[in-house]
Scaffold this active site. Structure first.
Site, PDB file in Angstrom:
ATOM      1  N   ASP A 146       5.583   8.609  -1.691  1.00 12.90           N
ATOM      2  CA  ASP A 146       5.072   7.912  -0.455  1.00 12.90           C
ATOM      3  C   ASP A 146       6.222   7.174   0.094  1.00 12.90           C
ATOM      4  O   ASP A 146       7.327   6.950  -0.614  1.00 12.90           O
ATOM      5  CB  ASP A 146       4.039   6.778  -0.935  1.00 12.90           C
ATOM      6  CG  ASP A 146       3.667   5.904   0.360  1.00 12.90           C
ATOM      7  OD1 ASP A 146       3.490   6.578   1.482  1.00 12.90           O
ATOM      8  OD2 ASP A 146       3.316   4.854   0.121  1.00 12.90           O
ATOM      9  N   ASP A 197       6.548   4.248   2.939  1.00 16.19           N
ATOM     10  CA  ASP A 197       6.688   2.590   2.873  1.00 16.19           C
ATOM     11  C   ASP A 197       5.984   2.064   1.809  1.00 16.19           C
ATOM     12  O   ASP A 197       5.150   2.278   1.131  1.00 16.19           O
ATOM     13  CB  ASP A 197       5.871   2.200   4.173  1.00 16.19           C
ATOM     14  CG  ASP A 197       6.669   2.418   5.555  1.00 16.19           C
ATOM     15  OD1 ASP A 197       7.354   2.698   5.611  1.00 16.19           O
ATOM     16  OD2 ASP A 197       5.659   2.628   6.538  1.00 16.19           O
ATOM     17  N   TRP A 223       1.727  -4.351  15.088  1.00 15.66           N
ATOM     18  CA  TRP A 223       0.370  -4.650  15.259  1.00 15.66           C
ATOM     19  C   TRP A 223       0.270  -5.911  15.801  1.00 15.66           C
ATOM     20  O   TRP A 223      -0.784  -6.072  16.638  1.00 15.66           O
ATOM     21  CB  TRP A 223      -0.381  -4.605  13.910  1.00 15.66           C
ATOM     22  CG  TRP A 223      -0.362  -3.058  13.272  1.00 15.66           C
ATOM     23  CD1 TRP A 223       0.007  -2.597  12.292  1.00 15.66           C
ATOM     24  CD2 TRP A 223      -1.218  -2.219  14.022  1.00 15.66           C
ATOM     25  NE1 TRP A 223      -0.417  -1.260  12.131  1.00 15.66           N
ATOM     26  CE2 TRP A 223      -0.904  -0.897  13.167  1.00 15.66           C
ATOM     27  CE3 TRP A 223      -1.893  -1.975  14.992  1.00 15.66           C
ATOM     28  CZ2 TRP A 223      -1.742   0.410  13.606  1.00 15.66           C
ATOM     29  CZ3 TRP A 223      -2.694  -1.031  15.452  1.00 15.66           C
ATOM     30  CH2 TRP A 223      -2.681   0.446  14.578  1.00 15.66           C
ATOM     31  N   VAL A 256      -3.371   3.487   4.818  1.00 16.40           N
ATOM     32  CA  VAL A 256      -4.518   4.105   5.610  1.00 16.40           C
ATOM     33  C   VAL A 256      -3.837   4.839   6.966  1.00 16.40           C
ATOM     34  O   VAL A 256      -2.712   4.346   7.277  1.00 16.40           O
ATOM     35  CB  VAL A 256      -5.609   3.338   5.910  1.00 16.40           C
ATOM     36  CG1 VAL A 256      -6.219   2.877   4.538  1.00 16.40           C
ATOM     37  CG2 VAL A 256      -5.292   2.040   6.771  1.00 16.40           C
ATOM     38  N   ARG A 290      -3.321   5.402  11.123  1.00 12.85           N
ATOM     39  CA  ARG A 290      -3.080   4.632  12.070  1.00 12.85           C
ATOM     40  C   ARG A 290      -4.478   4.167  12.850  1.00 12.85           C
ATOM     41  O   ARG A 290      -4.408   3.025  13.202  1.00 12.85           O
ATOM     42  CB  ARG A 290      -2.007   5.297  13.208  1.00 12.85           C
ATOM     43  CG  ARG A 290      -1.680   4.365  14.306  1.00 12.85           C
ATOM     44  CD  ARG A 290      -0.568   5.077  15.414  1.00 12.85           C
ATOM     45  NE  ARG A 290       0.158   5.884  14.648  1.00 12.85           N
ATOM     46  CZ  ARG A 290       1.037   6.973  15.336  1.00 12.85           C
ATOM     47  NH1 ARG A 290       0.829   7.069  16.654  1.00 12.85           N
ATOM     48  NH2 ARG A 290       1.978   7.392  14.634  1.00 12.85           N
ATOM     49  N   LYS A 328       0.880   0.909  20.111  1.00 15.29           N
ATOM     50  CA  LYS A 328       1.323   0.439  18.891  1.00 15.29           C
ATOM     51  C   LYS A 328       2.566   0.944  18.198  1.00 15.29           C
ATOM     52  O   LYS A 328       3.610   0.589  17.937  1.00 15.29           O
ATOM     53  CB  LYS A 328       0.300  -0.053  17.971  1.00 15.29           C
ATOM     54  CG  LYS A 328       0.827  -0.536  16.432  1.00 15.29           C
ATOM     55  CD  LYS A 328       1.471   0.607  15.480  1.00 15.29           C
ATOM     56  CE  LYS A 328       1.841  -0.226  14.206  1.00 15.29           C
ATOM     57  NZ  LYS A 328       2.350   0.896  13.413  1.00 15.29           N
ATOM     58  N   SER A 354       3.547  11.213   3.360  1.00 10.57           N
ATOM     59  CA  SER A 354       3.323  10.117   3.916  1.00 10.57           C
ATOM     60  C   SER A 354       2.585  10.118   5.234  1.00 10.57           C
ATOM     61  O   SER A 354       2.634  11.094   5.863  1.00 10.57           O
ATOM     62  CB  SER A 354       4.650   9.297   4.357  1.00 10.57           C
ATOM     63  OG  SER A 354       4.446   8.263   5.366  1.00 10.57           O
ATOM     64  N   VAL A 355       1.365   9.288   5.298  1.00  7.76           N
ATOM     65  CA  VAL A 355       0.560   9.761   6.599  1.00  7.76           C
ATOM     66  C   VAL A 355       1.386   9.164   7.821  1.00  7.76           C
ATOM     67  O   VAL A 355       0.700   9.406   8.704  1.00  7.76           O
ATOM     68  CB  VAL A 355      -0.710   8.872   6.133  1.00  7.76           C
ATOM     69  CG1 VAL A 355      -1.265   9.177   5.115  1.00  7.76           C
ATOM     70  CG2 VAL A 355      -0.590   7.164   6.145  1.00  7.76           C
ATOM     71  N   GLU A 382       3.067   6.203  -5.733  1.00 10.72           N
ATOM     72  CA  GLU A 382       2.388   5.473  -4.871  1.00 10.72           C
ATOM     73  C   GLU A 382       2.326   4.027  -4.975  1.00 10.72           C
ATOM     74  O   GLU A 382       2.744   3.619  -6.244  1.00 10.72           O
ATOM     75  CB  GLU A 382       1.186   5.955  -4.714  1.00 10.72           C
ATOM     76  CG  GLU A 382       0.771   6.873  -3.633  1.00 10.72           C
ATOM     77  CD  GLU A 382       0.716   6.490  -2.295  1.00 10.72           C
ATOM     78  OE1 GLU A 382       0.756   5.252  -2.071  1.00 10.72           O
ATOM     79  OE2 GLU A 382       0.519   7.103  -1.474  1.00 10.72           O
TER      80      GLU A 382
END
Length: 216
Positions: free
Chosen positions: A8, A10, A24, A47, A49, A76, A114-115, A169
């Site tokens: 992952d 971040d 945000w 999760v 965005r 954002k 990564s999402v 993760e």
């Protein structure tokens, strides 16, 4: 045997949490929401965005259409990308470069799962891209963690079987996703002991028994 490690981004390789929080919060303030806090921000960890946007909107009373939500999420992201212009190698977490070099020296393939759609930008601006073989990110997937798609895409890009991969993760959703893909998991970060991973460590700078993990 583990032939590839999928990280992952971040919270594992880099720290951009503060930038995400600021972006945000900037959006929340534009919407007249003044109670968005660091505690709320924790609920956005791992999760998508759009799911993160729902955390912000839940602090207000207005109902938004799907189209309006998509516009807000993009707004954002624009705030976040502006903040990313200042990103450099100082965002790399302790022990990361040494870990990546060690794995490469052992012939282990390195992937990113990564999402975030900004993963390639972050890897490039921090100088970490040179250590990475393949990137799977928000640009490649339609489902966010805990769905295993992002890790499955990474393994496919690396040309490896899922059981030949280890996922690293820092979120519970990420560990669930890794296990759903039938991959071994290493939990790191401030909450590593609560992630229920196969292996755990406070961070990549820790004394990790890589020999045992890679031979599993």
């Amino acid at each position: 045997m583990i032939k590839g490690v999928i990280f992952d981004l971040d919270g594992v390789l880099v720290s951009t949490d503060e930038m995400h929080f600021k972006a945000w919060k900037m959006l929340a303030e534009e919407l007249g929401i003044d109670k968005f806090s660091k505690e709320d921000n924790k609920k956005q960890k791992g999760v998508s965005r759009m799911e993160s946007l729902e955390v912000v909107l839940s602090k207000g009373s207005r109902i938004y259409t799907v189209a309006e939500k998509e516009e807000l999420a993009e707004r954002k992201n624009n705030f976040y990308k502006e903040l990313l212009t200042e990103l450099n190698e100082s965002a790399i977490l302790p022990g990361v470069v040494e870990c990546l070099k060690m794995l490469r020296n052992k012939g282990i393939l390195i992937g990113i799962g990564s999402v975030s759609k900004n993963a390639p930008i972050i890897l490039t601006k921090t100088g970490l891209m040179e250590y990475v073989d393949k990137v799977s990110c928000g640009l490649d997937i339609t489902k966010s963690k805990p769905d295993p798609e992002v890790f499955e895409v990474a393994a496919n890009k690396l040309g490896l079987k899922y059981e030949e991969c280890l996922v690293v993760e820092d979120s519970f959703a990420g560990i669930v996703a890794g296990k759903a893909a039938h991959m071994k998991t290493l939990g790191v970060g401030t909450e590593y002991e609560q992630l229920r991973a196969d292996y755990e460590a406070p961070g990549l700078e820790a004394d990790i028994d890589w020999k045992t993990i890679l031979e599993s």
